[in-house]
Design a protein around this motif. Structure first.
Motif, short mmCIF file in Angstrom:
data_model
loop_
_atom_site.label_atom_id
_atom_site.label_comp_id
_atom_site.label_asym_id
_atom_site.label_seq_id
_atom_site.Cartn_x
_atom_site.Cartn_y
_atom_site.Cartn_z
N PRO A 146 4.94 10.63 -7.45
CA PRO A 146 4.21 11.84 -7.03
C PRO A 146 3.39 11.53 -5.77
O PRO A 146 2.80 10.45 -5.67
CB PRO A 146 3.29 12.13 -8.22
N ASN A 147 3.39 12.43 -4.82
CA ASN A 147 2.68 12.26 -3.53
C ASN A 147 3.20 11.07 -2.72
O ASN A 147 2.44 10.44 -1.97
CB ASN A 147 1.17 12.10 -3.72
N ALA A 148 4.50 10.75 -2.88
CA ALA A 148 5.04 9.57 -2.19
C ALA A 148 4.82 9.65 -0.68
O ALA A 148 4.42 8.67 -0.05
CB ALA A 148 6.53 9.43 -2.51
N THR A 149 5.07 10.81 -0.09
CA THR A 149 4.96 10.92 1.37
C THR A 149 3.53 10.66 1.82
O THR A 149 3.29 9.92 2.77
CB THR A 149 5.42 12.33 1.83
N GLU A 150 2.60 11.23 1.07
CA GLU A 150 1.19 11.05 1.44
C GLU A 150 0.80 9.57 1.29
O GLU A 150 0.18 8.98 2.19
CB GLU A 150 0.34 11.91 0.51
N LEU A 151 1.19 8.95 0.18
CA LEU A 151 0.83 7.54 -0.05
C LEU A 151 1.50 6.62 0.97
O LEU A 151 0.93 5.61 1.40
CB LEU A 151 1.24 7.11 -1.47
N ASP A 152 2.71 7.00 1.40
CA ASP A 152 3.45 6.18 2.36
C ASP A 152 2.92 6.36 3.78
O ASP A 152 3.11 5.51 4.64
CB ASP A 152 4.94 6.57 2.30
N SER A 153 2.25 7.48 4.02
CA SER A 153 1.73 7.70 5.37
C SER A 153 0.38 6.98 5.55
O SER A 153 -0.14 6.89 6.65
CB SER A 153 1.59 9.20 5.66
N MET A 154 -0.15 6.48 4.46
CA MET A 154 -1.41 5.71 4.53
C MET A 154 -1.09 4.23 4.60
O MET A 154 -0.08 3.79 4.03
CB MET A 154 -2.16 5.88 3.21
N THR A 155 -1.96 3.44 5.22
CA THR A 155 -1.82 1.98 5.11
C THR A 155 -2.79 1.49 4.04
O THR A 155 -3.70 2.23 3.63
CB THR A 155 -2.16 1.27 6.43
N LEU A 156 -2.59 0.25 3.61
CA LEU A 156 -3.55 -0.32 2.64
C LEU A 156 -4.95 -0.29 3.26
O LEU A 156 -5.93 0.01 2.60
CB LEU A 156 -3.13 -1.75 2.29
N HIS A 157 -5.01 -0.56 4.58
CA HIS A 157 -6.29 -0.57 5.28
C HIS A 157 -6.98 0.80 5.19
O HIS A 157 -8.15 0.90 4.86
CB HIS A 157 -6.06 -0.95 6.74
N SER A 158 -6.20 1.87 5.47
CA SER A 158 -6.86 3.19 5.47
C SER A 158 -7.32 3.56 4.06
O SER A 158 -8.37 4.17 3.89
CB SER A 158 -5.97 4.28 6.11
N TYR A 159 -6.56 3.13 3.04
CA TYR A 159 -6.99 3.44 1.67
C TYR A 159 -8.28 2.68 1.35
O TYR A 159 -9.23 3.24 0.81
CB TYR A 159 -5.89 3.07 0.66
N ILE A 160 -8.31 1.41 1.70
CA ILE A 160 -9.51 0.60 1.39
C ILE A 160 -10.73 1.16 2.12
O ILE A 160 -11.82 1.26 1.57
CB ILE A 160 -9.29 -0.89 1.77
N GLU A 161 -10.53 1.54 3.39
CA GLU A 161 -11.64 2.08 4.17
C GLU A 161 -12.22 3.32 3.48
O GLU A 161 -13.42 3.53 3.46
CB GLU A 161 -11.17 2.46 5.58
N LYS A 162 -11.33 4.12 2.89
CA LYS A 162 -11.77 5.37 2.29
C LYS A 162 -12.36 5.16 0.89
O LYS A 162 -13.27 5.87 0.49
CB LYS A 162 -10.55 6.31 2.17
N HIS A 163 -11.86 4.17 0.16
CA HIS A 163 -12.23 4.07 -1.25
C HIS A 163 -13.07 2.86 -1.61
O HIS A 163 -13.31 2.61 -2.79
CB HIS A 163 -10.97 4.11 -2.13
N SER A 164 -13.47 2.06 -0.66
CA SER A 164 -14.42 0.99 -1.00
C SER A 164 -15.59 1.07 -0.02
O SER A 164 -15.43 1.57 1.09
CB SER A 164 -13.75 -0.38 -0.97
#
Ligand code: FAD
Length: 386
Positions: A146-164
């Motif tokens: 679910p939400n594969a496109t959205e998750l794939d358009s993010m990098t691990l870096h952008s996720y960490i920046e947003k959630h830590s």
């Protein structure tokens, strides 16, 4: 005389290619299978080599080495091929050095590093979020997540920046990304990261060496034996070394597979090279655009692995496990080390220089490595880098 038509040609004699050939043979004993390998040896990214050690010479893996009990396919294969595993030594204190050259050096015994209370809170919430997402990932086909496109358009870096929130956790996650994938978090699709963590059973099992984790066991005598024994079972006469495939032409009834010295016909081809090398083969007709897009956008990680042998495992004697975790902002080039003492008792440490550091250090001369070795390890040892 008409040329032989093979049932299957496998490109690459690493674990994937040889396992594929072995499984096909088990299903149908009479299949004609030819394996074409570019290098002069089997094993690909697994390579076991002799290194001078305290009691003469011993063998270490300079490529892939760890397996875990939850990795049921490889564990079954190890057993089937008559090989044995032994646990990664992880008893004693671990060393943690983050936060730049002046950063505090801490020791800890648990699986989670000795972080500040605020960072621990931040880590707990991040693990919870990542593990929740991991539970939604379709490991076999991540595009079905679910939400594969959205998750794939993010990098691990952008996720960490947003959630830590804490700088310390961001540095920890960057270190984990380097030590597992050889990549900086900004180079990796977040969906790929989730798929990998989900396959390992979650974020912590991916990173740890405890029971059920990815760094749980090593193979006695080295992992290259898996490929050597598979090649023997498939039939050494049908494993052609020094045969890099340059082109694959698909025709109505068969395919032609070309190397610098010959052309082979077959009914089916299995290409097992890593994506960036698979992209170098010429395909006719061209591969589907989605596959082309994948191979062009899937860079390899960058990792230098080194093994240092010692007269004694002095760290064990002093109550340390041999595990050192070091941030790239320290003046130490490696990101992680582990005890690598052989089953025969020859003391050693294994370590990784990964990500950006690996790009910088791969161009250093041997004397520069020796300088770092004496600076970092502070004890006489022999360094082997690959
Ligand atoms: C330093 C290091 C440490 C690692 N540590 C671990 C670990 O501890 N645990 C773990 O699970 N994994 C680890 N890995 C990853 C693991 O080694 C690989 O995932 C695994 O070996 C890949 O196997 P493979 O057969 O898919 O690919 P490869 O091993 O890359 O095999 C592909 C083969 O194809 C050949 N080839 C390429 N192009 C052509 C061509 N055109 N024609 C013919 N042949 C070709 C290559 O020479 C190679 O032999 C590590 C990798 C490295 C580099």
């Amino acid at each position: 005389m008409t040329a032989k038509i093979w049932d299957v040609i496998v490109v690459g004699a690493g674990l994937s290619g040889l396992s594929a050939a072995h499984l096909l043979r088990k299903k149908e004993a009479n299949l004609g299978i030819l394996i074409l390998e570019g290098k002069d040896r089997v094993g690909g990214r697994t390579l076991t080599t002799d290194i001078p050690a305290a009691n003469g010479v011993d063998r270490w893996d300079v490529g892939g080495q760890w397996v875990g009990s939850t990795q049921t396919h490889i564990m079954e294969l190890i057993k089937e091929l008559g090989l044995e595993v032994y646990p990664q030594f992880n008893t004693g204190r671990k060393v943690h050095h983050m936060g730049g050259p002046g950063g505090k050096i801490r020791t800890y015994r648990t699986s989670i590093p000795a972080l500040s209370p605020l960072t621990l809170l931040d880590l707990t919430q991040l693990i919870r979020k990542i593990d929740k997402l991991c539970a939604t990932v379709c490991v076999q086909d991540p595009s079905k997540t679910p939400n594969a496109t959205e998750l794939d358009s993010m990098t691990l870096h952008s996720y960490i920046e947003k959630h830590s929130w804490t700088a310390e956790l961001k540095e920890e996650m960057a270190l984990s990304s380097r030590s597992v994938f050889g990549m900086e978090p900004s180079q990796m699709s977040f969906l790929f990261f989730l798929m990998y963590a989900a396959a390992a059973g979650g974020l912590l099992p991916l990173l740890e060496s405890s029971a059920g984790s990815a760094q749980e066991f090593k193979v006695k005598g080295g992992t290259q034996q898996l490929s050597e024994r598979l090649a023997e079972r498939v039939g050494l006469q049908d494993v052609r070394l020094g045969s890099a495939v340059t082109a694959i032409w698909q025709e109505a009834e068969s395919a032609r597979v070309m190397t610098a010295t010959g052309t082979f016909s077959c009914r089916a081809v299995i290409v097992t090279c890593p994506p960036h090398l698979a992209a170098k083969i010429q395909y006719h007709p061209a591969l589907p655009s989605q596959r082309e897009f994948l191979t062009q956008n899937m860079p390899m990680g960058h990792m230098l692995k080194f093994i240092i042998t010692y007269q004694t495992a002095f760290w064990r004697e002093k109550g340390f496990s041999g595990e050192i975790v070091a941030g790239s902002s320290t003046d130490c080039p490696f990101c992680v080390t582990f005890d690598a003492t052989s089953p025969g008792g020859n003391a050693a440490l294994v370590g990784f220089i990964a990500g950006q550091q690996a790009s910088q250090w791969s161009s250093k001369e041997e004397y520069q490595l020796q300088m770092v070795h004496s600076g970092c390890a502070g004890s006489k040892g022999k360094v082997t880098c690959r």
